[in-house]
Design a protein around this motif. Structure first.
Motif, PDB file in Angstrom:
ATOM      1  N   GLY A   1      -5.621  30.774 -15.062  1.00 35.05           N
ATOM      2  CA  GLY A   1      -4.330  30.201 -15.335  1.00 35.05           C
ATOM      3  C   GLY A   1      -4.088  28.740 -14.566  1.00 35.05           C
ATOM      4  N   VAL A   2      -2.851  28.385 -15.081  1.00 35.72           N
ATOM      5  CA  VAL A   2      -2.306  27.418 -14.288  1.00 35.72           C
ATOM      6  C   VAL A   2      -1.969  27.585 -12.983  1.00 35.72           C
ATOM      7  CG1 VAL A   2      -0.748  25.400 -14.023  1.00 35.72           C
ATOM      8  CG2 VAL A   2      -1.448  26.384 -16.274  1.00 35.72           C
ATOM      9  N   THR A   3      -2.298  26.650 -11.854  1.00 39.22           N
ATOM     10  CA  THR A   3      -2.215  26.668 -10.533  1.00 39.22           C
ATOM     11  C   THR A   3      -0.609  26.832 -10.308  1.00 39.22           C
ATOM     12  OG1 THR A   3      -4.238  25.766 -10.056  1.00 39.22           O
ATOM     13  CG2 THR A   3      -2.757  25.745  -7.984  1.00 39.22           C
ATOM     14  N   GLY A   4       0.114  27.597  -9.580  1.00 32.99           N
ATOM     15  CA  GLY A   4       1.217  27.454  -9.139  1.00 32.99           C
ATOM     16  C   GLY A   4       1.546  26.391  -8.199  1.00 32.99           C
TER      17      GLY A   4
END
Length: 310
Positions: A93-96
């Motif tokens: 997933g996209v890095t927060g």
């Protein structure tokens, strides 16, 4: 045990099949709780003629429903089937967003000091600061011991004979003012001090005669002024002559612009007389001027080089 488990699974399957065909909910216990009249598996499948006859206990297809019997004991849990293969890992997933910086922890222990680096080049010398105030004079130290006497030097050459200790000099003067003529010698009508025979002067004469070669100091001073009716500006000068030649460094002068003015002229010079007799005279220059009082002093200093007395 395995046989009972499979038997129950078969009952569940037949009950579910009956429910789908008849549209009537019935459990596997109810479906199979039948007497000998309902032994056939199709007993309770409408419109079978024996479905609702007396003695056929098919509660899911007969209008009269008897009381529900007690729930039977739960059978043992079947063996867990083998775990299926693990599915493929999904994409990351996209890095927060980065969270806030935490509180700074305590400072760690200071490490060991590393070795000193090489000395850098010397910087430019700064401007010299102002000199500080002079401190107080220190206490005078004790006088050191007297050193040994040095070797006596060689005796120097004997100097020239000083001659007669009697001074050789003459002074002459003139008090009343006299008229001066350009190019003529000033007249000294009186003699003052006279000593020795090296210098002579006749009263009322302007000539001083040197009789002995050597070095002589000649000093003159006198007052000059314009006569009444003189043309201005009027310049009056005086200088020393030796045997008719002006002695360098003796010329003095004064310029007048009105009647009644007066000024002092003075000079002092050393002359070298190598040939005798030699005449010294103070010469005046200027038209329509007066001089007086005036005085002259001639003093023998000693022999000049090449004229020493033996």
């Amino acid at each position: 045990m395995l046989w009972f488990h499979r038997k129950n699974e078969q009952k569940e399957y037949e009950a579910q099949e009956f429910q789908e065909e008849s549209g009537t909910e019935v459990s596997s216990a109810q479906f199979f709780d039948r007497g000998p009249q309902c032994a056939h598996s199709d007993c309770c499948r409408p419109p079978h003629p024996d479905c609702c006859r007396p003695g056929c206990r098919c509660p899911h297809c007969c209008p009269a429903t008897g009381p529900t019997g007690p729930t039977g004991a739960t059978g043992p849990t079947g063996i867990t089937g083998a775990t299926g293969p693990v599915g493929a890992t999904g994409p990351t997933g996209v890095t927060g967003p980065t969270g806030p910086t935490g509180v700074t922890g305590p400072t760690g222990i200071t490490g060991v000091t590393g070795p000193a680096g090489a000395t850098g080049p010397t910087g430019i010398t700064g401007v010299t600061g102002p000199t500080g105030a002079t401190g107080p004079t220190g206490v005078t130290g004790p006088t050191g011991a007297t050193g040994p006497a040095g070797v006596t030097g060689a005796t120097g050459a004997t100097g020239a004979d000083g001659g007669d200790s009697t001074p050789e000099l003459i002074s002459a003067y003139s008090t009343p003012p006299q008229s001066g003529t350009a190019g003529d010698a000033l007249i000294f009508d009186r003699n003052g001090a006279v000593s020795g025979s090296s210098i002579t002067h006749a009263q009322n004469s302007g000539s001083i005669v040197i009789q002995n070669p050597g070095l002589y100091e000649v000093s003159f001073h006198g007052t000059v002024s314009p006569v009444t009716g003189a043309s201005f500006p009027l310049t009056v000068s005086a200088y020393l002559e030796q045997q008719g030649t002006e002695v360098a460094g003796t010329a003095v002068q004064q310029t007048f612009h009105t009647n009644g003015d007066s000024s002092n002229l003075a000079f002092s010079q050393i002359v070298d007389v190598s040939s005798v007799p030699a005449t010294l005279e103070v010469i005046g220059q200027g038209a329509n001027y007066l001089y007086g009082p005036v005085s002259v002093t001639v003093n023998r200093l000693g022999d000049s080089a090449g004229n020493e007395t033996t």
